[in-house]
Scaffold this motif. Structure first.
Motif, PDB file in Angstrom:
ATOM      1  N   LYS A 185       0.824  -1.210   0.000  1.00 28.82           N
ATOM      2  CA  LYS A 185       0.000   0.000   0.000  1.00 28.82           C
ATOM      3  C   LYS A 185       0.858   1.260   0.000  1.00 28.82           C
ATOM      4  O   LYS A 185       0.553   2.237  -0.692  1.00 28.82           O
ATOM      5  CB  LYS A 185      -0.920   0.007   1.223  1.00 28.82           C
ATOM      6  CG  LYS A 185      -2.042  -1.025   1.162  1.00 28.82           C
ATOM      7  CD  LYS A 185      -2.953  -0.884   2.366  1.00 28.82           C
ATOM      8  CE  LYS A 185      -4.107  -1.882   2.281  1.00 28.82           C
ATOM      9  NZ  LYS A 185      -5.029  -1.759   3.447  1.00 28.82           N
ATOM     10  N   GLN A 186       1.940   1.220   0.791  1.00 33.23           N
ATOM     11  CA  GLN A 186       2.831   2.375   0.855  1.00 33.23           C
ATOM     12  C   GLN A 186       3.503   2.626  -0.496  1.00 33.23           C
ATOM     13  O   GLN A 186       3.631   3.780  -0.937  1.00 33.23           O
ATOM     14  CB  GLN A 186       3.901   2.150   1.936  1.00 33.23           C
ATOM     15  CG  GLN A 186       4.911   3.274   2.087  1.00 33.23           C
ATOM     16  CD  GLN A 186       4.287   4.581   2.579  1.00 33.23           C
ATOM     17  OE1 GLN A 186       3.167   4.587   3.076  1.00 33.23           O
ATOM     18  NE2 GLN A 186       5.018   5.678   2.417  1.00 33.23           N
ATOM     19  N   LYS A 211       1.018   4.193  -2.781  1.00 37.70           N
ATOM     20  CA  LYS A 211       0.780   5.574  -2.371  1.00 37.70           C
ATOM     21  C   LYS A 211       1.894   6.490  -2.885  1.00 37.70           C
ATOM     22  O   LYS A 211       1.634   7.599  -3.386  1.00 37.70           O
ATOM     23  CB  LYS A 211       0.694   5.653  -0.846  1.00 37.70           C
ATOM     24  CG  LYS A 211       0.472   7.064  -0.316  1.00 37.70           C
ATOM     25  CD  LYS A 211       0.463   7.088   1.214  1.00 37.70           C
ATOM     26  CE  LYS A 211       0.319   8.515   1.726  1.00 37.70           C
ATOM     27  NZ  LYS A 211       0.389   8.563   3.212  1.00 37.70           N
TER      28      LYS A 211
END
Length: 715
Positions: free
Chosen positions: A469-470, A473
């Motif tokens: 997810k990071q 992002k």
């Protein structure tokens, strides 16, 4: 009751919502409809303003809101002209700008005075003021030329510089004539005017850059930066009026003063151009249209006579100035069209002069009618002259800009898929995303709009679900940063054993030509980073590799100090990194200072003579005394060091000490380390150096690429 308030039955409209909606509809549809019949959209907005204005169907009054927005639009045009101008080219051509400025001032002044005295039978003061109206002009067509991508053309550069000269002189004539009619022209008048102009110029050109650099280094909020720019534009305009000259001069000088602080490829520049083109400039053009009164054609024969003579004299004088400039400097016909199209339109300064002259009453007739410096026939004739000159200027400028743009696009052959510039930016730290993307956008060729790649690598063995997810992002933030500069960036998410393997695999798969690696702002070059770099990337990726530590925003850098090793010009990657450095200067406006051997400098000087940028040259060949160069470093400098892999022609044993030097002595300095492409490296790039045509990718970038390739082949 609400419906009655919205749908008004009387004209002109008073409901602010309806008025704003009407203007937005015009801004949206006028260009769309008129482009279909080959009419410049600028002219379409002026015509629309005339139709809806008080002299047309009277849908809207030219009230204070229109005047305010229109004034902002005019200042915006002048500010953009100063902001977008190529300062190196401007300095190189400043004598040509002065010559054109004198041509386009003296020829209309001479013809105007003769016309006023001997054809229209006016007095000397009236004839001189009328001539000054012919001499001034407004860069109405500049947004059109800028939109078509030819604003950097030499003819445009010279015309913009000349505009400041002729408008300043014309407005000084206005001030003198007004002073003479009121009896205020004396020694005190000239001293006051001279001192105020000098003080104004020093404040704008010296103080504004200092304030701007301070602000941009401390505040990175997008909205705050844009509002700050607007404040500086209007502050410059106000200071100009306080000095006794027109606000448009202040707006232009404000653009010049901030030119180096707002790179052409930056998100801030994109926002400035977008808001100006979408709102401010259309408001100005619509406001100009509202001044036009078609009924002036039918008022009386005197008005028609005066208007016809004014249009013929103004257009002929400006054409002669453009034609003589063309012959003087061997410009093409299309470049002459650009000069004439930019300098023929009469609007802002002309309108200011005629209104001032109309309001000066010299006396009264026997019947009590006021005797004005400029009578009503001249006022109405001026309005018609504005319409005709803006129409001619729009068509001529569009013709010249279209032909030049087509010529440039024909010369620049379409890139082959196998030889396209592709820039890879691995990212892992959110703090450096914007600066790394901005560097990528700055070094790329102008034609490259969709060959930027952002890479985020996730450890193949990780069990952390948040890592994925990071990474996504971070990639999304990079995409947003690129889109703010009107560029597309491809998002690549890679799962691999380590970062070095991930980067080298992507370089091979996507045929990457340039690699940008980022360092943490507050950290130096660690041993682990250096090991991964030399063993994992440089030995396997034969790309132009840039390692960037951004200690301050890229746009606030004054100078780039480039240190070039001995024999750098003998490396096959020399022209490929040099064009990236050249693009930095072209897109940021900052000065380049080259430290290199005589052999390398001779190569670079030859390129500079053909494609001028602001740069200096210093002979340097002793890397044992590398730290001595630190004496020449100033605040807001960026250090660019050209390095080499071991056992290559340009390698020097002291290059191994560079990371230590940077960590110990240059902690607060921005720097870029560049490893060029070199023969003998395990080649995962798209370029086959054994093939005689390996320079073709460079040649296909732009004209500078062609020049560098040609010189490199010869030497």
């Amino acid at each position: 009751m609400i419906l009655l308030n919205i749908f008004e039955t009387t004209l002109p409209l008073t409901n602010p919502v309806l008025k704003f909606l009407l203007i937005l509809v015009i801004i949206l549809f006028a260009p769309i409809l008129l482009n279909k019949i080959k009419i410049p959209h600028l002219l379409g907005l002026i015509i629309a303003g005339a139709v809806i204005g008080p002299n047309g169907v009277n849908l809207m009054e030219r009230d204070s809101s229109i005047i305010l927005s229109g004034t902002a639009g005019l200042l915006y045009i002048m500010f953009l002209a100063g902001l977008e101008i190529d300062l190196a080219d401007f300095k190189k051509n400043r004598k040509k700008s002065v010559v054109f400025g004198l041509y386009t001032f003296l020829i209309p002044m001479t013809m105007g005075i003769f016309t006023g005295l001997y054809i229209l039978k006016f007095s000397w003061p009236t004839s001189v003021l009328l001539a000054s109206m012919f001499a001034s002009h407004t860069l109405i067509a500049y947004p059109l030329i800028s939109k078509m991508g030819v604003a950097k053309n030499q003819a445009v550069n010279i015309t913009v510089g000349g505009t400041m000269i002729t408008d300043t002189l014309a407005l000084l004539v206005l001030a003198v004539i007004v002073g003479m009619t009121t009896g205020e022209v004396n020694t005190e008048f000239w001293v006051r005017l001279s001192v105020s102009i000098i003080i104004f110029g020093l404040i704008v050109m010296l103080l504004f850059p200092i304030i701007g650099r301070w602000f941009f280094k401390r505040f990175d909020d997008n909205v705050s930066q844009y509002i700050f720019v607007l404040v500086m534009v209007f502050l410059g305009a106000v200071l100009a009026e306080m000095a006794g000259i027109e606000a448009i001069i202040g707006a232009f000088l404000s653009g010049l003063s901030l030119n180096r602080l707002i790179p052409q490829t930056s998100p801030l520049m994109n926002r400035i151009e977008f808001v100006g083109s979408a709102i401010f400039i259309p408001f100005f053009l619509i406001g100009v249209g509202m001044l036009i009164d078609y009924r002036a054609f039918f008022k009386d024969l005197e008005t028609i006579k005066v208007a016809t003579i004014m249009i013929i004299v103004a257009t002929t004088a400006k054409f002669l100035a453009a034609w003589i400039t063309q012959k003087t400097y061997n410009f093409s016909v299309d470049e002459r069209r650009l000069i004439f199209g930019l300098s023929n339109a009469q609007a802002a300064a002309t309108l200011a002069a005629v209104l001032v002259g109309f309001n000066i009453i010299l006396g009264e007739t026997e019947t009590g009618e006021p005797i004005r410096l400029l009578n009503e026939s001249i006022l109405n004739g001026t309005i018609l002259m504005i319409l005709f000159t803006c129409t001619i200027a729009s068509f001529v400028a569009q013709k010249g800009a279209t032909n030049i743009a087509l010529l440039e696009s024909t010369d620049a052959t379409a890139d082959d898929e196998e030889s396209q510039e592709k820039i890879l930016i691995p990212i892992s730290n959110t703090e450096t995303i914007n600066e790394l993307v901005n560097l990528g956008v700055t070094i790329k060729s102008k034609k490259n709009k969709d060959s930027l790649f952002a890479l985020s690598i996730v450890d193949n063995n990780t069990m952390d679900h948040l890592a994925d997810k990071q990474a996504k992002k971070i990639l999304n933030e990079a995409a947003i940063a690129a889109s703010a500069t009107d560029n597309l960036i491809h998002e690549l998410l890679r799962y691999d054993l380590n970062i070095a393997n991930g980067i080298t695999s992507v370089v091979k798969e996507h045929r990457i030509t340039d690699l940008i690696l980022g360092l943490h702002i507050n950290k130096g070059i660690s041993d682990s980073f250096l090991g991964n770099l030399t063993e994992g990337i440089l030995s396997k990726c034969n790309t132009t590799t840039l390692i960037y530590k951004p200690a301050q925003p890229f746009g606030t850098i004054k100078r780039h100090i480039i240190i070039v090793p001995e024999n750098a010009e003998k490396e096959i990657g020399f022209p490929f990194w040099l064009i990236k450095v050249w693009n930095i200067a072209r897109n940021s406006g900052a000065k380049l200072v080259f430290y290199a051997t005589e052999e390398s400098l001779s190569f670079i000087k030859e390129i500079q003579s053909k494609h001028p940028i602001d740069c200096e040259f210093e002979v340097f060949n002793d890397w044992d005394d590398f730290l001595i160069l630190s004496r020449n470093f100033h605040q807001d400098d960026n250090l660019i060091i050209i390095l080499s892999r071991k056992d290559k022609p340009s390698f020097h044993h002291n290059m191994t000490k560079i990371p230590s030097y940077l960590n110990n002595y240059f902690k607060a300095t921005s720097y870029i380390l560049i490893y060029p492409m070199q023969s003998g490296v395990s080649d995962t790039s798209q370029i086959d150096f054994k093939n005689p045509t390996f320079m073709e990718p460079l040649e296909k970038l732009d004209e500078i690429g062609k020049t560098i390739s040609k010189i490199f082949r010869r030497k």
